[in-house]
Design an enzyme around this catalytic site. Structure first.
Site, PDB file in Angstrom:
ATOM      1  N   GLU A  44       0.803  -1.260   0.682  1.00  0.00           N
ATOM      2  CA  GLU A  44       0.126  -0.078   0.008  1.00  0.00           C
ATOM      3  C   GLU A  44       0.985   1.178   0.062  1.00  0.00           C
ATOM      4  O   GLU A  44       1.993   1.004   0.394  1.00  0.00           O
ATOM      5  CB  GLU A  44      -0.977  -0.048   1.654  1.00  0.00           C
ATOM      6  CG  GLU A  44      -0.128  -0.074   2.405  1.00  0.00           C
ATOM      7  CD  GLU A  44      -0.893  -0.376   3.686  1.00  0.00           C
ATOM      8  OE1 GLU A  44      -2.242   0.425   4.309  1.00  0.00           O
ATOM      9  OE2 GLU A  44      -0.569  -0.975   3.971  1.00  0.00           O
ATOM     10  N   LYS A  84       2.862   4.696   1.181  1.00  0.00           N
ATOM     11  CA  LYS A  84       3.443   4.975   2.310  1.00  0.00           C
ATOM     12  C   LYS A  84       2.992   7.065   2.339  1.00  0.00           C
ATOM     13  O   LYS A  84       3.639   6.854   1.179  1.00  0.00           O
ATOM     14  CB  LYS A  84       4.771   5.355   2.546  1.00  0.00           C
ATOM     15  CG  LYS A  84       5.531   5.802   3.787  1.00  0.00           C
ATOM     16  CD  LYS A  84       6.841   5.237   3.987  1.00  0.00           C
ATOM     17  CE  LYS A  84       6.754   5.382   5.488  1.00  0.00           C
ATOM     18  NZ  LYS A  84       7.383   6.660   5.410  1.00  0.00           N
ATOM     19  N   ASP A  95       2.542  10.662   2.730  1.00  0.00           N
ATOM     20  CA  ASP A  95       3.325  11.440   3.439  1.00  0.00           C
ATOM     21  C   ASP A  95       2.476  12.128   4.086  1.00  0.00           C
ATOM     22  O   ASP A  95       2.189  13.695   3.850  1.00  0.00           O
ATOM     23  CB  ASP A  95       4.546  11.975   2.684  1.00  0.00           C
ATOM     24  CG  ASP A  95       5.542  12.541   2.967  1.00  0.00           C
ATOM     25  OD1 ASP A  95       5.844  12.661   4.154  1.00  0.00           O
ATOM     26  OD2 ASP A  95       6.122  13.313   2.190  1.00  0.00           O
ATOM     27  N   TYR A 129      -4.722   2.554   8.727  1.00  0.00           N
ATOM     28  CA  TYR A 129      -4.402   1.444   7.225  1.00  0.00           C
ATOM     29  C   TYR A 129      -3.977   1.000   8.348  1.00  0.00           C
ATOM     30  O   TYR A 129      -3.162  -0.236   8.461  1.00  0.00           O
ATOM     31  CB  TYR A 129      -2.824   1.784   6.623  1.00  0.00           C
ATOM     32  CG  TYR A 129      -2.385   3.485   7.667  1.00  0.00           C
ATOM     33  CD1 TYR A 129      -1.937   2.378   8.832  1.00  0.00           C
ATOM     34  CD2 TYR A 129      -2.096   4.667   7.063  1.00  0.00           C
ATOM     35  CE1 TYR A 129      -0.517   3.584   9.368  1.00  0.00           C
ATOM     36  CE2 TYR A 129      -1.084   5.377   7.394  1.00  0.00           C
ATOM     37  CZ  TYR A 129      -0.570   4.736   8.452  1.00  0.00           C
ATOM     38  OH  TYR A 129       0.834   5.598   9.591  1.00  0.00           O
ATOM     39  N   LYS A 169      11.071   2.968   0.120  1.00  0.00           N
ATOM     40  CA  LYS A 169      10.998   3.830  -0.005  1.00  0.00           C
ATOM     41  C   LYS A 169      11.643   4.211  -1.365  1.00  0.00           C
ATOM     42  O   LYS A 169      11.701   3.319  -2.238  1.00  0.00           O
ATOM     43  CB  LYS A 169      12.671   4.503   0.786  1.00  0.00           C
ATOM     44  CG  LYS A 169      12.437   4.238   2.337  1.00  0.00           C
ATOM     45  CD  LYS A 169      10.841   4.976   2.560  1.00  0.00           C
ATOM     46  CE  LYS A 169      10.776   6.495   2.732  1.00  0.00           C
ATOM     47  NZ  LYS A 169      11.729   7.482   3.663  1.00  0.00           N
ATOM     48  N   CYS A 216      43.416  17.293  15.819  1.00  0.00           N
ATOM     49  CA  CYS A 216      41.633  17.763  15.661  1.00  0.00           C
ATOM     50  C   CYS A 216      42.080  19.488  15.961  1.00  0.00           C
ATOM     51  O   CYS A 216      42.302  20.325  15.811  1.00  0.00           O
ATOM     52  CB  CYS A 216      41.653  17.691  16.988  1.00  0.00           C
ATOM     53  SG  CYS A 216      39.864  18.058  17.862  1.00  0.00           S
ATOM     54  N   CYS A 224      41.016  21.035  18.838  1.00  0.00           N
ATOM     55  CA  CYS A 224      41.659  20.708  20.610  1.00  0.00           C
ATOM     56  C   CYS A 224      43.210  19.875  20.177  1.00  0.00           C
ATOM     57  O   CYS A 224      44.453  20.764  20.719  1.00  0.00           O
ATOM     58  CB  CYS A 224      41.798  19.634  21.694  1.00  0.00           C
ATOM     59  SG  CYS A 224      42.263  18.265  20.165  1.00  0.00           S
ATOM     60  N   CYS A 256      39.425  12.103  16.740  1.00  0.00           N
ATOM     61  CA  CYS A 256      40.412  12.884  17.459  1.00  0.00           C
ATOM     62  C   CYS A 256      41.103  12.107  19.119  1.00  0.00           C
ATOM     63  O   CYS A 256      39.981  11.817  19.701  1.00  0.00           O
ATOM     64  CB  CYS A 256      39.619  14.391  18.219  1.00  0.00           C
ATOM     65  SG  CYS A 256      40.651  15.484  19.641  1.00  0.00           S
ATOM     66  N   CYS A 296      40.024  17.263  24.846  1.00  0.00           N
ATOM     67  CA  CYS A 296      38.890  18.178  23.691  1.00  0.00           C
ATOM     68  C   CYS A 296      38.170  18.680  23.936  1.00  0.00           C
ATOM     69  O   CYS A 296      37.221  18.464  24.517  1.00  0.00           O
ATOM     70  CB  CYS A 296      38.865  17.414  22.709  1.00  0.00           C
ATOM     71  SG  CYS A 296      38.617  17.719  21.042  1.00  0.00           S
TER      72      CYS A 296
HETATM   73  S1  IVH Z   1       1.792   1.272   9.014  1.00  0.00           S
HETATM   74  C1  IVH Z   1       3.495  -0.885  12.976  1.00  0.00           C
HETATM   75  N1  IVH Z   1       1.387   2.274   6.943  1.00  0.00           N
HETATM   76  O1  IVH Z   1       4.931   5.479   8.322  1.00  0.00           O
HETATM   77  C2  IVH Z   1       3.626  -0.077  11.513  1.00  0.00           C
HETATM   78  N2  IVH Z   1       2.678   3.439   8.332  1.00  0.00           N
HETATM   79  O2  IVH Z   1       8.210   5.064   8.578  1.00  0.00           O
HETATM   80  C3  IVH Z   1       2.819   0.934  11.244  1.00  0.00           C
HETATM   81  N3  IVH Z   1       2.743   6.067   7.563  1.00  0.00           N
HETATM   82  O3  IVH Z   1       4.891   6.721  11.497  1.00  0.00           O
HETATM   83  C4  IVH Z   1       2.628   2.253  10.375  1.00  0.00           C
HETATM   84  N4  IVH Z   1       1.624   5.469   4.956  1.00  0.00           N
HETATM   85  O4  IVH Z   1       2.794   7.797   9.907  1.00  0.00           O
HETATM   86  C5  IVH Z   1       2.206   2.201   8.334  1.00  0.00           C
HETATM   87  N5  IVH Z   1       0.101   2.748   5.083  1.00  0.00           N
HETATM   88  C6  IVH Z   1       1.125   3.127   5.527  1.00  0.00           C
HETATM   89  C7  IVH Z   1       1.493   4.572   6.353  1.00  0.00           C
HETATM   90  C8  IVH Z   1       2.205   4.500   7.331  1.00  0.00           C
HETATM   91  C9  IVH Z   1       2.772   6.493   5.828  1.00  0.00           C
HETATM   92  C10 IVH Z   1       3.882   6.206   8.151  1.00  0.00           C
HETATM   93  C11 IVH Z   1       3.456   6.446   9.791  1.00  0.00           C
HETATM   94  C12 IVH Z   1       3.966   6.102  10.269  1.00  0.00           C
HETATM   95  C13 IVH Z   1       5.664   5.908   9.419  1.00  0.00           C
HETATM   96  C14 IVH Z   1       6.705   4.562   9.562  1.00  0.00           C
END
Ligand code: IVH
Length: 703
Positions: A126, A128, A130, A238, A326, A420, A423, A443, A449
Site C-alpha cells: 500500500e 506510504k 507522507d 491503515y 522507499k 583535531c 583541540c 580526535c 578536547c
Molecule cells: S503502518 C507498525 N502504513 O509511516 C506499522 N504506516 O515510518 C505502523 N505511514 O509512523 C505503520 N503510510 O506515519 C503504515 N500505509 C502506511 C503508512 C504508514 C504512512 C507512516 C506512519 C508511520 C511511518 C513509519
C-alpha cells in the site's frame, strides 16, 4: 560565543557558527515550550533569538540553513497539548531501498517463522502516505480520544482537533467493532488543497507552508479546533493499536473492517504471494505517484496473517512484519562552497559540505555530509565544484557526485586534518582487529578536547538522557567556558563550583535572575534520582545509545547488577558475565567491548564514583513484571519444534528474561529440546531447572 557581536560586525565564519547555535537554541526552546509547562526562555528572549537569526540570514542569505528556524511553519501554539499514553506504542518502519532489500525482508520473515520452502507468505502492499500519524481511540463505538504519535509511547492530545476531520467518524458505523480500539492512520493534505491553502496564506500576508506534510501537521496541531476545522485535512486508516478483542485474521480483513466502520482506506491496498508481485506493485505505484493528488514517499509491505505478525513482534522501534520500500531520493545540483570539519561527542571528525543553498524536494538544503575522507577521495570532490546532492526523507543530504569539474585556478584536493581542529590533538584512524583502518578519523584528545567534552556534557543533559530542564547547549557552553562544569558530576555541584571559581551566585548572572536560577537548580536536584536507561545513555559510551541502554535496563532492571556484570566482564574477559551481556538479543559485541573499555579507564572510574555520590540511579522496569521469567537467565538448547530459535529468544527477551548462550551457575532455566547434549548435562550437574519446550510454552503462556 558570538552572542554579543553585532550582526553587522560578524565575519562569515562567525555568522555560520552563530546560525548553527541559534538553530539549536531555538529548537531546545521550542521543545521546552511545547513539551513542558514552563519554557526556559521568556517570550522576549525567544523573540530576540528569532530576530537575530533573521537578521543574520538577511545579511548572509547563502548561509541560511536547511533547518533554519525562519522556515519553521504553523502558528505557534501557545498552550502545550496534554499528553496521552498509547495503549500499544506507535512504531516506525524500517526502510528498504532496493529490490534486494525487499527480498531480504521476505526471507527474514520466513526464517524467523521457520516456514517450509513451499509455504506461501502473503504480503500486502500500500502507499506510504507522507503525512503524520494519528491514533484514534473508540470506546463502545464512540470516539473518545485522538493523539499524535509523539515519541511513539506518549503522544499529544489532539482530540478536539481530530473531531473536526470529515474522515474521522465520531461514531463507528456497521458492526463487529471491538468494545475498545485504537485506530491508526495518516492525516494528510491533497496537493490541490495545499496549493489553495498556500495561496490564501500568501494573500493574507502570512507565511506559506513548505509542503503538504507540514501543512497537515500545522493544521492538526492548532490551538483552536475551529482553525483545524477550516483546514482541508484528510485521514486514511491503515492500522490499529490496542484492541479489547481480536476482530480479524489478516491485514486484508482488518482493513476491510476499518472501511466498513466508516473510515477511508487506500484504494491501492493489495496482497501478493511472491516478492515479484510486491515489486510490480511498487513499480506500478512509482508510475501512478504523480497522478495520485497526494504525496507518497514509498510503499509499505505488511505480512498479511495477523497471527504471524504477532509472532514476528518487533525489534526496538520497528515491527519485524512490515517494511517501507522507499522511492528514490530527490536530487539537485549546486556549488560546494566550503568543507568544514566537525568534531562529535565521540571525537569523530566529520567533513561537512557547505553548499550554495538549493531547494530539493521542497526543502532548502545548505549542508550535506561528506561522511569521511575516503568518501571525499572516492567522489574526488573539491571546493568550488558543481555537485549533485540528494535528499531522502529525513536523512541528512548527501553529495552524490561531481559534475564535469573545471578546476583551472582553483585550490587542490581537500586534505583531512590530522590534528583535531578544536583541540590540536592527533586525529587518527583506528585500526580494527584485522589491522584495517577505520574510515573515520578520531580526535585522540578525549577529555582534553573541548569539543568532545562539551558535546558529551550536552548529551548528558539532553532530552533522551538526564533531560535537565533549563540546562541546554547554551548553558553548558557558558559553564564550560568559565571552567565551572567540565565533567558531568560538576553539574550537581553547581553553586559550590560557581563560588569556588570566584563568580557571583547564579541569580546575579546576566540572563538568569532569581527565578530561572532557582528553577535550574531545582531541575538539577530533581535529577538526583536518575533512571537507569537515561543515565546509561547519558554516559555517551560508543555503541551504547538509547535503544541499547533501554535493552540493558529492561534486561538487568537493577543498575548495580548491570554494572557489576560490566566490571566482571572487564576483569574476566570472555567469562560468564561477558557471555551473559553479549547473549542479550539485540546487544552486539561492539557495545560490550565499549562498556568494558569505558569501565577500564581510571578517569571514568573516578567520574562514576563522584557521580554516584551526587545521584542515585533508579532501577529500570522489566517489560512485564508479572511475567514468571522476568529477570531470569534462560538458555535454549537442542531442537525447538514449535518455534524457531530466534523467535524463542525474542519472546523470552520481551518477557524480561535474559537469554544466554551457555549454561552456568547463573542460569535459571534451561529449555531443552530433543538432541540436547552437554548443556543439558551441565545444567543437571549444577541443579538448574530444566524444561521441555512444551513446558516452557505453558510456563510463559498468558504472560
Ligand atoms: S503502518 C507498525 N502504513 O509511516 C506499522 N504506516 O515510518 C505502523 N505511514 O509512523 C505503520 N503510510 O506515519 C503504515 N500505509 C502506511 C503508512 C504508514 C504512512 C507512516 C506512519 C508511520 C511511518 C513509519
Amino acid at each position: 560565543m558570538n552572542g554579543d557581536i553585532a550582526v553587522d560586525d560578524l565575519t562569515e565564519a562567525q555568522a555560520r557558527k552563530e546560525l548553527a547555535r541559534l538553530v539549536t537554541e531555538l529548537k531546545l526552546a521550542d521543545a521546552s515550550y511545547y513539551g513542558e509547562d514552563d519554557p526556559h526562555l521568556s517570550d522576549a528572549e525567544y523573540d530576540a533569538l528569532r530576530l537575530r537569526n533573521l537578521a543574520i540570514e538577511a545579511r548572509f542569505p547563502h548561509l541560511k540553513r536547511s533547518d533554519s528556524p525562519s522556515e519553521r511553519v504553523g502558528a505557534p501554539i501557545s498552550d502545550g497539548f496534554g499528553k496521552i499514553e498509547h495503549g500499544v506504542p506507535m512504531l516506525s518502519l524500517d526502510n528498504a531501498f532496493t529490490d534486494e532489500d525487499v527480498q531480504d525482508f521476505a526471507e527474514r520473515v520466513r526464517r524467523f517463522l521457520g516456514l517450509a520452502a513451499d509455504e506461501v507468505v502473503e504480503i500486502t502492499a500500500e502507499p506510504k502516505i507522507d503525512g503524520l500519524s494519528l491514533s484514534l481511540t473508540y470506546e463502545n463505538g464512540k470516539l473518545i480520544r485522538g493523539a499524535t504519535r509523539g515519541d511513539g509511547a506518549v503522544g499529544e492530545d489532539v482530540t478536539a482537533n481530530a473531531r473536526t476531520l470529515d474522515d474521522v467518524p465520531k461514531t463507528l458505523a456497521g458492526t463487529g467493532w471491538p468494545r475498545r480500539i485504537e485506530i491508526r492512520g495518516e492525516v494528510y493534505m491533497s496537493n490541490a488543497d495545499f496549493a489553495a491553502l498556500n495561496e490564501a496564506e500568501a494573500a493574507a500576508g502570512r507565511k506559506q507552508y513548505m509542503n503538504p506534510r507540514n501543512a497537515a501537521a500545522g493544521g492538526l496541531r492548532q490551538k483552536d479546533p475551529a482553525v483545524t476545522a477550516q483546514r482541508p485535512l484528510k485521514f486514511y486508516a491503515y492500522a490499529w493499536g490496542a484492541v479489547s478483542e481480536p476482530f480479524a485474521e489478516t491485514q486484508l480483513e482488518a482493513v476491510a473492517a476499518l472501511a466498513s466502520w466508516g473510515f477511508q482506506t487506500n484504494d491501492l491496498f493489495q496482497a501478493h504471494e511472491t516478492v515479484n508481485g510486491l515489486l510490480s506493485a511498487y513499480r506500478d505505484m512509482v508510475e501512478r505517484r504523480a497522478g495520485l493528488g497526494y504525496d507518497i514517499d514509498g510503499v509499505v509491505y505488511k505480512v498479511n496473517r495477523l497471527d504471524w505478525q504477532q509472532r514476528l513482534g518487533k525489534v526496538s522501534r520497528f515491527p519485524r512484519w512490515a517494511i517501507a520500500h522507499k522511492f528514490p531520493a530527490e536530487k539537485a545540483i549546486t556549488t560546494l562552497e566550503a568543507i568544514d570539519v566537525q568534531v562529535g561527542r565521540t571525537g569523530s571528525l566529520t567533513p561537512v559540505a557547505r553548499l550554495n543553498p538549493i531547494t530539493v524536494g521542497g526543502v532548502v538544503v545548505s549542508n550535506a555530509t561528506l561522511h569521511n575522507e575516503e568518501e571525499i577521495e572516492r567522489l574526488d570532490v573539491r571546493v568550488g565544484d558543481q555537485v549533485e546532492i540528494q535528499r531522502a526523507g529525513d536523512v541528512i543530504p548527501q553529495v552524490l557526485r561531481v559534475i564535469d569539474p573545471d578546476r583551472a585556478g582553483r585550490p587542490g584536493p581537500f586534505e583531512m586534518p590530522d590534528v583535531c581542529p578544536e583541540c590540536g590533538s592527533a586525529a587518527v584512524r583506528e585500526l580494527d582487529d584485522k589491522g584495517k583502518a577505520d574510515v573515520r578519523r578520531r580526535c585522540t584528545g578525549g577529555l582534553i578536547c573541548p569539543a568532545q567534552v562539551k558535546e558529551r556534557l550536552k548529551h548528558f543533559v539532553s532530552r533522551k538522557a538526564l533531560d535537565i530542564d533549563g540546562l541546554g547547549a547554551k548553558q553548558i557552553e557558558l559553564f564550560y567556558d568559565r571552567g565551572i562544569v567540565t565533567a558531568p558530576q560538576h553539574i550537581f555541584q553547581l553553586p559550590a563550583r560557581i563560588a569556588a571559581a570566584g563568580f557571583e551566585p547564579l541569580d546575579a548572572w546576566e540572563g538568569f535572575g532569581s527565578v530561572s536560577a532557582g528553577k535550574l537548580l531545582a531541575a538539577i536536584d530533581d535529577r538526583r534520582k536518575a533512571p537507569f536507561a537515561r543515565f546509561l545513555n547519558g554516559l555517551g559510551i560508543r555503541h551504547v545509545g538509547q535503544t541499547t541502554s533501554d535493552l540493558f535496563s529492561r534486561t538487568f532492571v537493577e543498575w548495580r547488577a548491570f554494572w557489576a556484570a560490566v566490571e566482571e566482564a572487564r576483569d574476566a574477559p570472555g567469562g560468564d558475565a561477558e557471555q551473559a551481556l553479549t547473549a542479550i538479543d539485540g546487544i552486539g559485541g561492539a557495545a560490550v567491548g565499549a562498556l568494558k573499555a569505558f569501565a577500564a579507564e581510571p578517569h571514568n572510574q573516578d567520574m562514576m564514583a563522584e557521580l554516584l555520590e551526587e545521584l542515585e540511579i533508579q532501577d529500570g522496569e522489566a517489560p512485564a513484571s508479572e511475567s514468571p521469567v522476568a529477570g531470569k537467565t534462560v538458555v535454549f538448547t537442542g531442537t525447538l519444534e514449535a518455534m524457531t530459535r530466534d523467535e524463542a529468544k525474542a519472546r523470552a527477551t520481551s518477557l524480561g528474561a535474559k537469554v544466554s548462550g551457555s549454561v552456568s551457575k547463573r542460569t535459571d532455566i534451561l529449555v531443552a529440546g530433543p538432541g540436547a547434549g552437554s548443556k543439558l548435562k551441565k545444567a543437571q550437574e549444577l541443579g538448574v531447572q530444566v524444561m521441555t519446550e512444551a513446558e516452557w510454552i505453558d510456563f510463559v503462556s498468558g504472560a
